[in-house]
Design a protein around this motif. Structure first.
Motif, mmCIF file in Angstrom:
data_model
loop_
_atom_site.group_PDB
_atom_site.id
_atom_site.type_symbol
_atom_site.label_atom_id
_atom_site.label_comp_id
_atom_site.label_asym_id
_atom_site.label_seq_id
_atom_site.Cartn_x
_atom_site.Cartn_y
_atom_site.Cartn_z
ATOM 1 N N SER A 312 0.795 -1.225 0.000
ATOM 2 C CA SER A 312 0.000 0.000 0.000
ATOM 3 C C SER A 312 0.829 1.277 0.000
ATOM 4 O O SER A 312 0.394 2.291 -0.521
ATOM 5 N N PHE A 313 1.985 1.254 0.611
ATOM 6 C CA PHE A 313 2.671 2.520 0.843
ATOM 7 C C PHE A 313 4.027 2.626 0.167
ATOM 8 O O PHE A 313 4.854 3.449 0.545
ATOM 9 N N SER A 314 4.281 1.788 -0.825
ATOM 10 C CA SER A 314 5.584 1.876 -1.466
ATOM 11 C C SER A 314 5.513 2.603 -2.801
ATOM 12 O O SER A 314 6.514 3.043 -3.331
ATOM 13 N N GLY A 315 4.329 2.745 -3.354
ATOM 14 C CA GLY A 315 4.203 3.365 -4.670
ATOM 15 C C GLY A 315 4.328 2.345 -5.788
ATOM 16 O O GLY A 315 4.230 2.696 -6.949
ATOM 17 N N MET A 316 4.528 1.074 -5.442
ATOM 18 C CA MET A 316 4.709 0.092 -6.504
ATOM 19 C C MET A 316 3.385 -0.190 -7.222
ATOM 20 O O MET A 316 3.342 -0.255 -8.441
ATOM 21 N N ILE A 317 2.316 -0.348 -6.468
ATOM 22 C CA ILE A 317 1.034 -0.672 -7.091
ATOM 23 C C ILE A 317 0.210 0.592 -7.306
ATOM 24 O O ILE A 317 -0.278 0.842 -8.388
ATOM 25 N N SER A 327 -3.179 8.403 4.180
ATOM 26 C CA SER A 327 -2.327 7.440 3.501
ATOM 27 C C SER A 327 -1.135 8.123 2.847
ATOM 28 O O SER A 327 -0.027 7.603 2.834
ATOM 29 N N HIS A 328 -1.400 9.310 2.281
ATOM 30 C CA HIS A 328 -0.325 10.045 1.621
ATOM 31 C C HIS A 328 0.765 10.391 2.640
ATOM 32 O O HIS A 328 1.949 10.212 2.402
ATOM 33 N N LEU A 329 0.303 10.847 3.793
ATOM 34 C CA LEU A 329 1.241 11.205 4.863
ATOM 35 C C LEU A 329 1.992 9.970 5.348
ATOM 36 O O LEU A 329 3.214 9.991 5.517
ATOM 37 N N LEU A 330 1.248 8.896 5.523
ATOM 38 C CA LEU A 330 1.830 7.654 6.032
ATOM 39 C C LEU A 330 2.936 7.143 5.106
ATOM 40 O O LEU A 330 3.981 6.676 5.558
ATOM 41 N N ALA A 331 2.692 7.244 3.799
ATOM 42 C CA ALA A 331 3.689 6.784 2.837
ATOM 43 C C ALA A 331 4.999 7.542 3.010
ATOM 44 O O ALA A 331 6.082 6.981 2.865
ATOM 45 N N GLN A 332 4.900 8.835 3.334
ATOM 46 C CA GLN A 332 6.116 9.637 3.525
ATOM 47 C C GLN A 332 6.872 9.206 4.782
ATOM 48 O O GLN A 332 8.059 9.444 4.911
ATOM 49 N N LEU A 333 6.116 8.612 5.725
ATOM 50 C CA LEU A 333 6.728 8.262 7.010
ATOM 51 C C LEU A 333 7.264 6.832 7.018
ATOM 52 O O LEU A 333 7.677 6.335 8.050
ATOM 53 N N LEU A 334 7.211 6.157 5.877
ATOM 54 C CA LEU A 334 7.700 4.785 5.809
ATOM 55 C C LEU A 334 8.819 4.703 4.771
ATOM 56 O O LEU A 334 8.819 5.465 3.793
ATOM 57 N N PRO A 335 9.742 3.788 4.958
ATOM 58 C CA PRO A 335 10.942 3.803 4.108
ATOM 59 C C PRO A 335 10.745 3.326 2.676
ATOM 60 O O PRO A 335 11.482 3.739 1.789
ATOM 61 N N ALA A 336 9.716 2.485 2.417
ATOM 62 C CA ALA A 336 9.638 1.816 1.110
ATOM 63 C C ALA A 336 9.576 2.794 -0.053
ATOM 64 O O ALA A 336 10.230 2.610 -1.077
ATOM 65 N N MET A 337 8.798 3.863 0.114
ATOM 66 C CA MET A 337 8.609 4.815 -0.982
ATOM 67 C C MET A 337 9.934 5.417 -1.446
ATOM 68 O O MET A 337 10.177 5.572 -2.645
ATOM 69 N N TYR A 338 10.806 5.732 -0.487
ATOM 70 C CA TYR A 338 12.072 6.384 -0.849
ATOM 71 C C TYR A 338 12.965 5.433 -1.634
ATOM 72 O O TYR A 338 13.593 5.808 -2.605
ATOM 73 N N TYR A 339 12.980 4.180 -1.185
ATOM 74 C CA TYR A 339 13.843 3.238 -1.886
ATOM 75 C C TYR A 339 13.252 2.881 -3.251
ATOM 76 O O TYR A 339 13.998 2.583 -4.180
#
Lengths: 384, 391
Positions: A312-317, A327-339
């Protein structure tokens, strides 16, 4: 921090992993197997959509129009239906996703230069697929209708096809796809899988290594020893980071050799960035181990956490720009999106430190924060 | 005769009581492990809540950079049509290099380039007025969406110009043949994302929990040796295994009820068009099936760490490739065949069928049958392995 003590813990941990043959093998087999399966399976392209036709007109024009859909590679033509009732049933069953209904007198009306309304029924259960199919239907319809109009204009003004086209559609949007010219799904999927798979296994390895000792009571040896909290945690972190980093390399090789994804960036950027990511995901596992008391709980929490973050929060799907609100905020607070940005940048765009250096810093910050939190939560004395 | 029958009755009753006691023991263990318990509550409530608001499969806020080399009224009008919520204009690029840099850094997803003379070409109508769109397709789906929306905007803009031009040349656009395709979305007319995403998330969470918890519970008993105690007690291996499945099935049913009636229906208006009784009955069957797989896995593992990795190996393909996260028809044939042993493949059809499509057993019987067959086979495999290990 005494490095010798860290080494002792890490060494012991490594021994334990190597001695458990099955576990050791699984830790190295799991990532490439998942990579192979997902490399073939995960795609965002919607193709072969089951499609049925109800043609109440049966004229040359209606057949011609329907052929635009039947010959499209997006649709998988499953035959004609005679009644709307059948369409109902097949749509409810999920066996057919699109039904095109061409009304009677379709050809007649068009020949007379009138506007004809037709209907397409689309199964909207899977919203993303429904939307894509809607896009296909609209663009096929626009092309088919455009053809008809062009022919009518040519006839009435006595002009050539090129001129008629300009007259009817004066603006042309020329699209240039950057980084992935042929829109090959695998080029994007294979690098993203490195992000995906490394967040699955690393937290699990790290979390269980601490909680196992809690559950068996072996941790009392640690409580009673002179080793500090930081030394113990660093020793626990090291083997998990090592295994995951090696796995990262294997996945990188699979992506470029087996799936032929282009790697335009430099290893001098990709390797350190991957290392930081692996530390980050392993630290996530350690944090789980600080909360869980049983291996069952640690397993459950780290597995679900990994699945949720990765899906959900990596931007892959779903692209992060399409997320809303919390959710948008949460994605910024988790590492997957950056990698995810990092790995796609290194593979497809060929950018490095200058452009994506900040993302690496953010990841390092996450790792530091999580390690600090684990350290703060970890008690050498059991609470009463 | 009757005394034999009575003995049978007493036997059956004792058997059931033993099963009940064991099931309660399993439930208690879950309840006592606070971290685990809180987490299970979370996946059926908080997680569903988040997933309901998380996703938009439409193009949303795609970052657009403009390079207007024409600066005519027509160019401005075209640019103006790239707007929210699909595109978000983030400014103008001074040079081609600046535009490329913005794409490299990911600051922009799309660059719209309008060449000098666009307005003039459009007015002369002798050749098409061309605009260029640079799309970042490193994320393939986003790139595809952005380009198809842009083409649609271009076509609409051009179509309006064309209508005026045709009238000038004596053709009433209303007298040209035209086909209007009125597409209707069935089962989800407004394409509410939450209807899809909450169900899909519930299924994923349920699958992980049903697979993982019974497997971990069984291996824990193996690891600690408490399984030996159970085996020397007057309990059949079947009872020991079945209690673990039963407790997980109960937890799943309760969790599904909570997320359906407390979150999905009141907050996201997810409909229940089919029979809820059927839904819960088949949810129980699914939980049973997946738990059977979990137990089979547990018989192959020696410790919890092994269980974790084995579960990942199974659960990730099941979740990703059964049809919610990837369009099933687009997968290669061999993989479709492979996934036909995934119980989730059938359960997805069942749940979406009952809730959204209003389907009943008459339509779903083949999915139900396939799932039941898989469940029976997995459970038999688990029991056979278990008996062989401890018999």
């Amino acid at each position: 921090m005494n490095l010798r003590r860290v080494w002792a813990v890490a060494h012991k941990e490594w021994r334990e992993i190597v001695r458990d043959r099955v576990y050791f093998l699984l830790a190295f087999i799991l990532p490439p197997v998942l990579m192979l399966v997902f490399g073939y399976g995960v795609t965002q392209e919607v193709e072969n959509v089951p499609f049925a036709l109800i043609d109440e007109d049966r004229s040359a024009l209606s057949r011609d129009y329907a052929h635009h859909y039947i010959s499209s590679r997006y649709f998988d033509y499953r035959g004609q239906l005679t009644a709307l009732r059948d369409a109902d049933r097949l749509l409810a069953d999920g066996r057919i996703v699109v039904v095109l209904v061409i009304p009677a007198r379709f050809g007649e009306e068009l020949t007379a230069g009138r506007r004809v309304v037709i209907q397409t029924l689309i199964d909207g259960t899977f919203t993303a697929r429904g939307r894509t199919v809607l896009g296909y239907v609209q663009s096929i319809n626009a092309a088919a209708a455009g053809d008809l109009q062009a022919r009518a204009v040519m006839r009435r003004l006595g002009i050539g096809p090129a001129q008629a086209e300009v007259l009817l559609q004066p603006v042309r949007v020329e699209v240039r796809y950057l980084y992935n010219q042929e829109l090959k799904s695998i080029w994007g999927v294979a690098p993203a899988m490195i992000m995906f798979i490394l967040i699955l296994t690393a937290p699990l390895l790290a979390a269980l290594s601490v909680v196992r000792e809690k559950e068996t009571g072996a941790i009392y040896n640690v409580y009673a020893s002179t080793i500090s909290r930081a030394e113990y945690l660093a020793g626990k972190l090291a083997p998990s980071v090592l295994i995951s980093f090696l796995n990262g390399m294997v996945l990188w090789l699979l992506a470029i050799w087996y799936f032929d994804a282009p790697f335009k960036g430099s290893l001098a950027f990709f390797l350190p960035a991957t290392f930081v990511y692996v530390v980050c995901t392993s630290a996530l596992g350690l944090l789980v181990s600080a909360v869980a008391r049983t291996q069952q709980a640690a397993l459950m929490i780290s597995v679900i956490l990994a699945v949720v973050i990765a899906l959900s929060f990596s931007g892959m799907i779903t692209p992060v720009s399409s997320l809303t609100g919390a959710s948008h905020l949460l994605a910024q607070l988790l590492p997957a999106m950056y990698y995810h940005d990092l790995v796609l940048g290194a593979f497809l765009k060929g950018v490095g430190w200058r452009v994506l250096g900040w993302e690496v810093v953010v990841l390092a910050g996450f790792a530091a924060l999580m390690l600090w939190a684990t350290w703060a939560l970890f008690r050498k004395r059991t609470r009463q | 005769m009757s005394s034999v029958r009575a003995e049978h009755m007493i036997g059956a009753r004792r058997w059931l009581r033993q099963l009940g006691v064991l099931t309660v023991k399993e439930l208690r263990q879950l309840w006592r492990d606070r971290a685990l318990f809180i987490y299970i509550v979370y996946i059926f409530t908080g997680q569903i809540l988040i997933s309901g608001g998380e996703m938009i499969s439409e193009l949303h806020h795609a970052q657009l950079l403009v390079r207007d080399g024409d600066r005519s009224a027509a160019a401005r009008e075209l640019i103006y049509r790239f707007r929210e919520p699909y595109f978000q204009r983030i400014g103008e690029a001074g040079s081609p290099a600046a535009a490329l840099r913005a794409l490299d850094t990911g600051r922009a997803t799309v660059v719209l380039e309008i060449p000098p003379g666009f307005g003039a070409t459009l007015n002369e109508a002798r050749e098409p007025a061309v605009v260029q769109l640079l799309v970042d397709t490193s994320k393939a789906n986003l790139g595809y969406l952005a380009s198809s929306y842009a083409m649609r905007i271009g076509a609409e803009f051009g179509g309006e110009r064309a209508a005026a031009r045709l009238s000038e040349r004596g053709i009433d656009p209303g007298t040209l043949p035209a086909i209007e395709n009125r597409a209707r979305m069935w089962h989800n007319p407004e394409l509410a994302e939450a209807w899809f995403s909450t169900i899909s998330d519930l299924l994923s969470m349920m699958t992980v929990a049903c697979l993982l918890l019974p497997a971990a519970a069984l291996v824990r008993e193996k690891e600690r040796g408490t399984i030996e105690q159970l085996l020397v007690s007057p309990l059949a291996p079947f009872q020991i295994m079945f209690a673990k499945v039963l407790s997980m099935t109960l937890v799943t049913l309760l969790g599904t009820a909570v997320s359906l009636f407390v979150i999905m229906q009141p907050l996201f208006a997810v409909p229940a068009r089919g029979s809820l009784v059927l839904l819960f009955a088949l949810t129980a069957l699914y939980a049973f099936t997946v738990a059977g797989l979990g137990l089979a896995v547990a018989t192959f593992a020696r410790n919890i760490a092994q269980v974790g990795l084995l579960v990942f190996l199974l659960v990730m393909p099941i979740i990703m490739l059964s049809g919610t996260h990837t369009p099933f028809e687009s997968m290669p044939g061999w993989l479709q065949n492979l996934m036909s042993v995934s119980p989730l493949r059938y359960f997805i059809e069942i749940v979406y069928g009952i809730l959204l499509r209003g389907a009943g057993l008459r339509v779903l019987w083949d999915s139900v049958l396939a799932m039941a067959a898989i469940g029976a086979a997995l459970f038999a495999l688990g029991l056979w392995r278990f008996r062989r290990q401890f018999g």
